[in-house]
Design an enzyme around this catalytic site. Structure first.
Site, mmCIF file in Angstrom:
data_model
loop_
_atom_site.group_PDB
_atom_site.id
_atom_site.type_symbol
_atom_site.label_atom_id
_atom_site.label_comp_id
_atom_site.label_asym_id
_atom_site.label_seq_id
_atom_site.Cartn_x
_atom_site.Cartn_y
_atom_site.Cartn_z
ATOM 1 N N HIS A 122 0.487 8.233 3.401
ATOM 2 C CA HIS A 122 1.098 7.575 4.560
ATOM 3 C C HIS A 122 2.610 7.809 4.675
ATOM 4 O O HIS A 122 3.233 7.295 5.598
ATOM 5 C CB HIS A 122 0.801 6.073 4.513
ATOM 6 C CG HIS A 122 -0.661 5.787 4.314
ATOM 7 N ND1 HIS A 122 -1.610 6.158 5.227
ATOM 8 C CD2 HIS A 122 -1.340 5.201 3.285
ATOM 9 C CE1 HIS A 122 -2.805 5.804 4.782
ATOM 10 N NE2 HIS A 122 -2.680 5.230 3.611
ATOM 11 N N GLY A 172 -5.255 2.688 7.503
ATOM 12 C CA GLY A 172 -6.344 2.102 8.284
ATOM 13 C C GLY A 172 -6.143 0.603 8.471
ATOM 14 O O GLY A 172 -6.402 0.050 9.551
ATOM 15 N N ASP A 219 0.856 -1.189 0.000
ATOM 16 C CA ASP A 219 0.000 0.000 0.000
ATOM 17 C C ASP A 219 0.890 1.236 0.000
ATOM 18 O O ASP A 219 1.370 1.666 1.046
ATOM 19 C CB ASP A 219 -0.912 0.001 1.231
ATOM 20 C CG ASP A 219 -1.945 1.121 1.168
ATOM 21 O OD1 ASP A 219 -1.697 2.133 0.476
ATOM 22 O OD2 ASP A 219 -2.997 0.988 1.812
ATOM 23 N N ILE A 261 -0.550 10.082 7.814
ATOM 24 C CA ILE A 261 -1.355 9.280 8.745
ATOM 25 C C ILE A 261 -1.097 7.791 8.505
ATOM 26 O O ILE A 261 -0.564 7.402 7.467
ATOM 27 C CB ILE A 261 -2.867 9.589 8.618
ATOM 28 C CG1 ILE A 261 -3.390 9.243 7.221
ATOM 29 C CG2 ILE A 261 -3.127 11.057 8.930
ATOM 30 C CD1 ILE A 261 -4.911 9.399 7.090
#
Ligand SMILES: C/C=C/C(=O)SCCNC(=O)CCNC(=O)[C@H](O)C(C)(C)COP(=O)(O)OP(=O)(O)OC[C@H]1O[C@@H](n2cnc3c(N)ncnc32)[C@H](O)[C@@H]1OP(=O)(O)O
Length: 225
Positions: free
Chosen positions: A137, A155, A132, A152
């Site tokens: 990120h 998830g 990912d 961030i």
């Protein structure tokens, strides 16, 4: 790799395997700074083997108008598992589409088991190795355009940490607020399969699993389609 990124192996590994090893999210034309992972489901048909190959198909199944944003729901299928991922595209609501169902995630009125996990400052860089590579990120400039002070956490990384070590065949989760690498996660588990994760800023994740039959911790009250 996945176990190293989330602190332990989990059947949830099937999610990045299908969604990043197979056809990509591919929200062509969307401003990716406004796209947030909103919900995730998993139905495991069989255990994912240590080696092998699989054919994975992906379908965009729904696009809902949630007012403040559009909710795009995609489904990935293989012989081993089905996953469903919903992305919230902020600012793209109001196009006159169906609102879709209002889903609710609740936890039992009972004492949970509580544990803590301190994410590392490089947690997202480690999780990126699962495939990912969304700049949300790891790229501070991209994260700033998204309205965040710094990149961030994925998830799916928060989810993997939350359900590590659990043996289940079905999972449903909602990401309710962002997590930043370095945050400490407070993780609550109920014996019936519900879970909730929080940082000092409040709840970030809520959901439930259906335990596999070989797991003697009980059964989830929730089953979904
Ligand atoms: C590609 C990205 C990868 C990532 O990993 S990003 C990192 C992980 N994800 C996150 O950090 C996202 C955390 N979640 C949030 O920040 C917020 O959550 C949202 C921005 C997604 C939505 O918040 P808000 O705009 O304030 O929504 P509302 O005004 O409270 O609700 C509007 C409608 O949207 C539904 N909704 C709200 N949150 C979610 C969600 N997380 N998943 C699915 N639906 C959601 C509600 O229910 C309601 O709709 P109804 O009135 O029809 O019920």
């Amino acid at each position: 790799m996945y176990g190293a990124a989330v602190g332990g192996y989990s059947p949830a590994f099937a999610i990045p395997l299908l969604q990043h090893g197979g056809p990509q999210l591919g929200l062509t034309g969307a401003d990716m700074t406004q796209v947030l992972h909103a919900e995730q489901s998993l139905w495991l048909r069989r255990r994912v083997p240590a080696r092998g190959s699989a054919v994975v198909t992906k379908t965009v199944t729904d696009i809902y108008d949630k007012g403040s944003g559009a909710l795009v729901v995609s489904t990935w299928e293989s012989d081993h598992a089905r996953t469903r991922s919903s992305c919230f595209i902020k600012g793209e609501g109001g196009f006159g589409g169906e609102r879709g169902e209002t889903r609710t995630f609740e936890v039992p009125d009972a004492e949970p088991d509580v544990s803590f996990f301190r994410t590392s400052p490089d947690q997202a860089l480690r999780y990126r190795e699962t495939g990912d590579v969304n700049p949300m990120h790891h790229d501070p400039e991209f994260a700033a355009r998204a309205g965040f002070g710094k990149p961030i956490l994925h998830g799916l990384c928060t989810l993997g940490i939350t359900v590590r070590g659990m043996d289940f065949t079905e999972l449903h989760a909602r990401f309710t607020a962002p997590v930043f690498p370095g945050d400490e996660l407070k993780i609550e588990h109920w014996p019936t399969g519900e879970f909730r994760t929080s940082t000092t800023a409040g709840q970030v994740l809520i959901g439930s699993v259906r335990f596999s039959e070989v797991d003697n911790r009980g059964k989830s009250a929730r089953s979904d389609s």
